[in-house]
Design a protein around this motif. Structure first.
Motif, PDB file in Angstrom:
ATOM      1  N   VAL A  40     -25.265  18.929  -7.443  1.00 28.89           N
ATOM      2  CA  VAL A  40     -26.003  18.621  -8.843  1.00 28.89           C
ATOM      3  C   VAL A  40     -27.873  19.774  -8.767  1.00 28.89           C
ATOM      4  O   VAL A  40     -28.213  19.654  -9.723  1.00 28.89           O
ATOM      5  CB  VAL A  40     -26.999  16.959  -8.941  1.00 28.89           C
ATOM      6  N   ALA A  41     -27.288  19.964  -7.817  1.00 29.45           N
ATOM      7  CA  ALA A  41     -28.441  21.250  -7.706  1.00 29.45           C
ATOM      8  C   ALA A  41     -28.725  22.176  -6.662  1.00 29.45           C
ATOM      9  O   ALA A  41     -27.017  21.913  -5.828  1.00 29.45           O
ATOM     10  CB  ALA A  41     -29.907  20.170  -7.415  1.00 29.45           C
ATOM     11  N   GLY A  42     -28.995  23.373  -6.398  1.00 26.31           N
ATOM     12  CA  GLY A  42     -29.024  24.413  -5.595  1.00 26.31           C
ATOM     13  C   GLY A  42     -29.138  23.518  -4.284  1.00 26.31           C
ATOM     14  O   GLY A  42     -28.682  24.367  -3.511  1.00 26.31           O
ATOM     15  N   MET A  43     -30.334  23.050  -4.032  1.00 29.05           N
ATOM     16  CA  MET A  43     -30.550  21.674  -2.816  1.00 29.05           C
ATOM     17  C   MET A  43     -29.009  22.015  -1.870  1.00 29.05           C
ATOM     18  O   MET A  43     -29.103  21.245  -0.943  1.00 29.05           O
ATOM     19  CB  MET A  43     -32.008  21.072  -2.788  1.00 29.05           C
ATOM     20  N   GLN A  44     -28.469  21.190  -2.595  1.00 30.78           N
ATOM     21  CA  GLN A  44     -27.396  20.000  -2.294  1.00 30.78           C
ATOM     22  C   GLN A  44     -26.540  20.649  -0.890  1.00 30.78           C
ATOM     23  O   GLN A  44     -25.779  19.841   0.066  1.00 30.78           O
ATOM     24  CB  GLN A  44     -26.494  19.420  -3.383  1.00 30.78           C
ATOM     25  N   PHE A  68     -22.918  20.929 -11.822  1.00 34.15           N
ATOM     26  CA  PHE A  68     -22.309  19.340 -12.443  1.00 34.15           C
ATOM     27  C   PHE A  68     -22.959  18.933 -12.915  1.00 34.15           C
ATOM     28  O   PHE A  68     -23.116  17.578 -11.723  1.00 34.15           O
ATOM     29  CB  PHE A  68     -20.994  19.795 -12.713  1.00 34.15           C
ATOM     30  N   ARG A  69     -24.105  18.009 -13.934  1.00 39.35           N
ATOM     31  CA  ARG A  69     -24.163  16.824 -13.710  1.00 39.35           C
ATOM     32  C   ARG A  69     -24.041  16.026 -15.202  1.00 39.35           C
ATOM     33  O   ARG A  69     -23.590  16.780 -16.309  1.00 39.35           O
ATOM     34  CB  ARG A  69     -25.921  16.680 -14.024  1.00 39.35           C
ATOM     35  N   THR A  70     -23.218  14.738 -15.472  1.00 40.77           N
ATOM     36  CA  THR A  70     -22.490  13.605 -15.840  1.00 40.77           C
ATOM     37  C   THR A  70     -23.200  13.033 -16.880  1.00 40.77           C
ATOM     38  O   THR A  70     -22.794  13.118 -18.371  1.00 40.77           O
ATOM     39  CB  THR A  70     -21.579  13.437 -14.705  1.00 40.77           C
ATOM     40  N   GLU A  87     -26.391  26.559 -14.109  1.00 43.19           N
ATOM     41  CA  GLU A  87     -26.266  27.880 -13.190  1.00 43.19           C
ATOM     42  C   GLU A  87     -28.134  28.034 -12.560  1.00 43.19           C
ATOM     43  O   GLU A  87     -28.728  27.748 -13.089  1.00 43.19           O
ATOM     44  CB  GLU A  87     -26.442  28.901 -12.765  1.00 43.19           C
ATOM     45  N   MET A  88     -27.961  27.344 -11.277  1.00 49.28           N
ATOM     46  CA  MET A  88     -29.735  26.449 -11.171  1.00 49.28           C
ATOM     47  C   MET A  88     -29.915  27.786  -9.529  1.00 49.28           C
ATOM     48  O   MET A  88     -29.289  28.127  -8.493  1.00 49.28           O
ATOM     49  CB  MET A  88     -29.687  25.286 -10.183  1.00 49.28           C
ATOM     50  N   LEU A  89     -30.905  29.058  -9.822  1.00 49.07           N
ATOM     51  CA  LEU A  89     -31.860  29.780  -8.500  1.00 49.07           C
ATOM     52  C   LEU A  89     -32.857  28.986  -8.088  1.00 49.07           C
ATOM     53  O   LEU A  89     -33.274  27.944  -8.570  1.00 49.07           O
ATOM     54  CB  LEU A  89     -32.456  31.111  -9.839  1.00 49.07           C
ATOM     55  N   PHE A 163     -41.253  13.332  -9.616  1.00 48.73           N
ATOM     56  CA  PHE A 163     -40.663  13.568  -7.565  1.00 48.73           C
ATOM     57  C   PHE A 163     -39.017  13.421  -7.795  1.00 48.73           C
ATOM     58  O   PHE A 163     -38.556  13.534  -8.224  1.00 48.73           O
ATOM     59  CB  PHE A 163     -40.378  11.825  -7.370  1.00 48.73           C
ATOM     60  N   TRP A 164     -39.387  14.563  -6.864  1.00 51.79           N
ATOM     61  CA  TRP A 164     -37.219  15.180  -6.730  1.00 51.79           C
ATOM     62  C   TRP A 164     -36.540  14.347  -6.157  1.00 51.79           C
ATOM     63  O   TRP A 164     -36.753  14.670  -4.988  1.00 51.79           O
ATOM     64  CB  TRP A 164     -37.384  16.450  -7.645  1.00 51.79           C
ATOM     65  N   GLN A 165     -35.320  14.265  -6.348  1.00 48.57           N
ATOM     66  CA  GLN A 165     -34.171  13.615  -5.727  1.00 48.57           C
ATOM     67  C   GLN A 165     -32.825  13.930  -6.427  1.00 48.57           C
ATOM     68  O   GLN A 165     -32.397  13.959  -7.302  1.00 48.57           O
ATOM     69  CB  GLN A 165     -34.207  11.926  -5.274  1.00 48.57           C
ATOM     70  N   TRP A 204     -39.121  25.766 -14.235  1.00 52.79           N
ATOM     71  CA  TRP A 204     -38.841  25.784 -13.015  1.00 52.79           C
ATOM     72  C   TRP A 204     -39.348  24.564 -12.225  1.00 52.79           C
ATOM     73  O   TRP A 204     -40.601  24.284 -12.684  1.00 52.79           O
ATOM     74  CB  TRP A 204     -39.772  26.927 -12.517  1.00 52.79           C
ATOM     75  N   ASN A 205     -38.609  23.892 -10.987  1.00 47.36           N
ATOM     76  CA  ASN A 205     -39.678  23.384 -10.891  1.00 47.36           C
ATOM     77  C   ASN A 205     -39.208  23.527  -9.585  1.00 47.36           C
ATOM     78  O   ASN A 205     -38.869  24.025  -8.295  1.00 47.36           O
ATOM     79  CB  ASN A 205     -38.054  21.506 -10.533  1.00 47.36           C
ATOM     80  N   LEU A 206     -40.554  23.237  -8.489  1.00 52.96           N
ATOM     81  CA  LEU A 206     -40.906  23.106  -7.165  1.00 52.96           C
ATOM     82  C   LEU A 206     -40.967  22.120  -6.197  1.00 52.96           C
ATOM     83  O   LEU A 206     -41.750  21.015  -6.985  1.00 52.96           O
ATOM     84  CB  LEU A 206     -42.008  24.069  -7.156  1.00 52.96           C
ATOM     85  N   VAL A 207     -40.471  21.786  -5.344  1.00 53.86           N
ATOM     86  CA  VAL A 207     -40.078  20.564  -4.650  1.00 53.86           C
ATOM     87  C   VAL A 207     -40.833  20.888  -3.866  1.00 53.86           C
ATOM     88  O   VAL A 207     -40.200  21.506  -2.705  1.00 53.86           O
ATOM     89  CB  VAL A 207     -38.868  19.898  -4.968  1.00 53.86           C
ATOM     90  N   PHE A 208     -41.399  19.570  -2.881  1.00 56.15           N
ATOM     91  CA  PHE A 208     -42.083  19.275  -1.200  1.00 56.15           C
ATOM     92  C   PHE A 208     -41.474  18.495  -1.116  1.00 56.15           C
ATOM     93  O   PHE A 208     -41.918  17.281  -0.586  1.00 56.15           O
ATOM     94  CB  PHE A 208     -43.492  19.828  -1.910  1.00 56.15           C
ATOM     95  N   ILE A 227     -39.188  23.501   1.653  1.00 57.85           N
ATOM     96  CA  ILE A 227     -39.328  23.808   0.260  1.00 57.85           C
ATOM     97  C   ILE A 227     -38.427  23.961  -0.687  1.00 57.85           C
ATOM     98  O   ILE A 227     -36.822  24.211   0.038  1.00 57.85           O
ATOM     99  CB  ILE A 227     -40.244  25.012   0.032  1.00 57.85           C
ATOM    100  N   ASP A 228     -37.930  23.513  -1.552  1.00 60.06           N
ATOM    101  CA  ASP A 228     -36.935  23.617  -2.668  1.00 60.06           C
ATOM    102  C   ASP A 228     -36.602  23.940  -3.754  1.00 60.06           C
ATOM    103  O   ASP A 228     -38.011  23.350  -4.537  1.00 60.06           O
ATOM    104  CB  ASP A 228     -36.003  22.130  -2.670  1.00 60.06           C
ATOM    105  N   THR A 229     -36.848  24.943  -3.922  1.00 57.45           N
ATOM    106  CA  THR A 229     -37.389  25.156  -6.006  1.00 57.45           C
ATOM    107  C   THR A 229     -35.939  25.164  -6.558  1.00 57.45           C
ATOM    108  O   THR A 229     -35.057  25.353  -6.175  1.00 57.45           O
ATOM    109  CB  THR A 229     -37.830  26.260  -6.396  1.00 57.45           C
ATOM    110  N   GLY A 230     -35.795  25.020  -8.278  1.00 62.55           N
ATOM    111  CA  GLY A 230     -34.567  25.377  -8.662  1.00 62.55           C
ATOM    112  C   GLY A 230     -35.259  25.315  -9.765  1.00 62.55           C
ATOM    113  O   GLY A 230     -36.252  25.012 -11.159  1.00 62.55           O
ATOM    114  N   LEU A 231     -34.740  26.874 -10.050  1.00 63.00           N
ATOM    115  CA  LEU A 231     -34.938  27.461 -12.162  1.00 63.00           C
ATOM    116  C   LEU A 231     -33.336  27.631 -12.511  1.00 63.00           C
ATOM    117  O   LEU A 231     -32.847  28.557 -12.257  1.00 63.00           O
ATOM    118  CB  LEU A 231     -35.469  29.344 -11.534  1.00 63.00           C
TER     119      LEU A 231
HETATM  120  N1  GLY Z   1     -34.447  20.510  -6.798  1.00 66.50           N
HETATM  121  C1  GLY Z   1     -34.505  20.638  -7.635  1.00 66.50           C
HETATM  122  C2  GLY Z   1     -34.326  20.942  -9.475  1.00 66.50           C
HETATM  123  O1  GLY Z   1     -32.668  20.399  -9.462  1.00 66.50           O
HETATM  124  O2  GLY Z   1     -34.638  20.900 -10.090  1.00 66.50           O
END
Ligand code: GLY
Length: 484
Positions: A40-44, A68-70, A87-89, A163-165, A204-208, A227-231
């Motif tokens: 679901v995210a670039g960090m996964q 992919f998010r359902t 796509e998530m940068l 707050f991101w999870q 853009w989301n910057l997650v600490f 750091i995890d970010t998602g654009l």
């Molecule tokens: N992992 C950050 C986001 O998906 O927004």
């Protein structure tokens, strides 16, 4: 900027800041990652690095991850921005840099790489949450203020927004988001980021990422601050290409164009049903070929069901457009061509992907044609008798006898302002499961005997897979060996 230029601008910026560029991982999460069904995210793919369980190849990584998010499947087509796959940068730090650098680089790249006027960038920050035991993110506010962002363009938002999870558990943290103000044509001056407003587009989301969220809701410190970010690439493409919706960007528009070419219908506000159908086909075909490329196959469970569901929705929308079947393969071929540069897996698996698309379209096409006739009858009867309900028994018969998916029945009824008794349907499903269970014992025993008999009566099977990739053979059944 086209989408390839956006990817390159982002990834090369972070490479210049000593990040290692990683290829996209599969849409199927690693076997030990049970947090979500699909990535679901670039960090996964990097969760073991955040947890300190594995050592990353470098403490700074960047990637463009297919996701992919359902939850929004049914929203796709109804709005300008809902998608199932995107796509998530992202740029990632594992115990290396933290808020100061992540914020400063996001500010620099937004202005110098993506050309945004700083006056039009708005910021949101985490305003704290009692349940999590965390206060407002004063540190992030200070850093933004230090870069010259005025206090009135920094908005505090609650846990739900900032707050991101990834799933119900895993590495997580407070976040700070960047929004672009698209101006008064998109909404009044009183709109704010976080409102349900088209004026402010989050890009853009910057997650600490400093915590691990347990399945019981508890927070514990991760071994390091990360750091995890998602654009979102599609969002950025909307902004850069100055178009109204994600379906008008180079990432999806060629699929919409194919739908207009094949159907002769207009894409645009005046033909709502056709526009919605084209958007659904575009999103779902792109998602389906990528899921198939990553090895998901259609089935009635888990990931296979997600895939089957989007393929069936796309097939159904082709009927809405009046396309002559088969057509899903045409869309799949175009999607593969469009994706080939970014996703080599889908290009390498082209034949397999197209084969599955053809099989599903053929089998579901038959189901759809028979079920649709019955559903049309039910809708006409409901309208004649001026009721807004369809009996659970009728929906169950559609499912059980005709193989017509219940979620599609519900969606099609909803389009006609009708509904169905969900609880009644579930009850009938339970009764059917019970019947299957009680019937299974005897039959399974009989089946077992027959399998033993079959195995005992067939000639020895020789495994030739170590020597040959292809081989002529016979399919045996007791007392009969057919020609190769
Ligand atoms: N992992 C950050 C986001 O998906 O927004």
């Amino acid at each position: 900027m086209n989408s390839e230029q956006i990817r390159e601008t982002y990834l090369s910026f972070f490479e210049r800041h000593e990040h290692l560029r990683e290829p996209s991982a599969s849409l199927i999460p690693a076997p030990n990652d049970t947090s979500t069904l699909l990535t679901v995210a670039g960090m996964q793919p990097f969760q073991p690095y955040f947890r300190g369980e594995e050592t990353p190849p470098r403490s700074r990584l960047c990637s463009c991850q297919r996701c992919f998010r359902t939850p929004d499947i049914e929203e796709v087509g109804n709005t300008a921005r809902h998608l199932t796959n995107f796509e998530m940068l992202g740029n990632f730090s594992f115990g290396d840099y933290f808020k100061e650098e992540a914020i400063a680089w996001a500010w620099e790249l937004s202005r110098e790489g993506f050309g945004f006027d700083p006056e039009r960038i708005w910021i949101t920050v985490f305003e704290g949450d009692d349940e999590l035991g965390l206060g407002p993110d004063e540190e992030a506010i200070e850093i933004w203020r230090g870069l010259g962002v005025p206090a009135e363009r920094i908005i505090g938002l609650p846990r739900k927004e900032n707050f991101w999870q990834a799933g119900n558990s895993g590495p997580c943290g407070p976040c700070s988001e960047l929004y672009i103000d698209r101006g008064p044509d998109w909404g009044p001056d009183t709109d704010r980021p976080g409102d349900d407003s088209d004026r402010f587009l989050e890009y853009w989301n910057l997650v600490f990422t400093a915590y691990e969220l347990g399945t019981d809701g508890s927070l514990t410190d991760l071994p390091a601050k990360n750091i995890d970010t998602g654009l979102g690439l599609e969002r950025m493409a909307v902004i850069q290409q100055g178009v109204e919706s994600v379906f008008d960007t180079d990432l999806l528009r060629p699929l919409v164009d194919l739908a207009t070419e094949l159907s002769g219908r207009n894409y645009g506000a005046d033909d709502h049903a056709a526009t919605r159908a084209m958007r659904i086909i575009a999103d779902h075909t792109r998602g389906a070929v990528q899921l198939l490329g990553d090895g998901v196959v259609p089935s009635n469970e888990r990931r296979g069901y997600v895939l089957r569901r989007i393929m069936r929705r796309a097939i159904h929308q082709g009927r809405v457009l009046g396309l002559e079947p088969p057509y899903l393969g045409r869309f799949a071929e175009r999607a593969i061509e469009m994706l080939a540069g970014f996703n080599p897996v889908v290009a390498a698996e082209r034949e397999t992907v197209l084969r599955w698309i053809g099989i599903e379209e053929e089998s579901f096409g038959r189901t759809l044609d028979r079920g649709s006739q019955m559903l049309e009858r039910l809708i006409a009867e409901a309208k004649d008798s001026e009721t807004s309900w369809i009996d659970a028994e009728a929906a169950f018969e559609l499912h059980d006898t005709y193989g017509f998916p219940y979620d599609l029945t519900r969606e099609l009824l909803a389009e006609e302002g009708l509904s169905v008794d969900d609880a009644g349907f579930e009850e009938l499903m339970d009764q059917q499961r019970e019947r299957a269970r009680s019937g299974a014992g005897g039959e399974a025993e009989g089946d077992h005997e027959r399998v033993l008999e079959f195995v005992g009566s067939t000639p020895e099977t020789r495994f030739v897979g170590y020597e040959d990739l292809r081989s002529g053979t016979s399919v045996g059944r007791p007392g009969f060996i057919g020609a190769p």
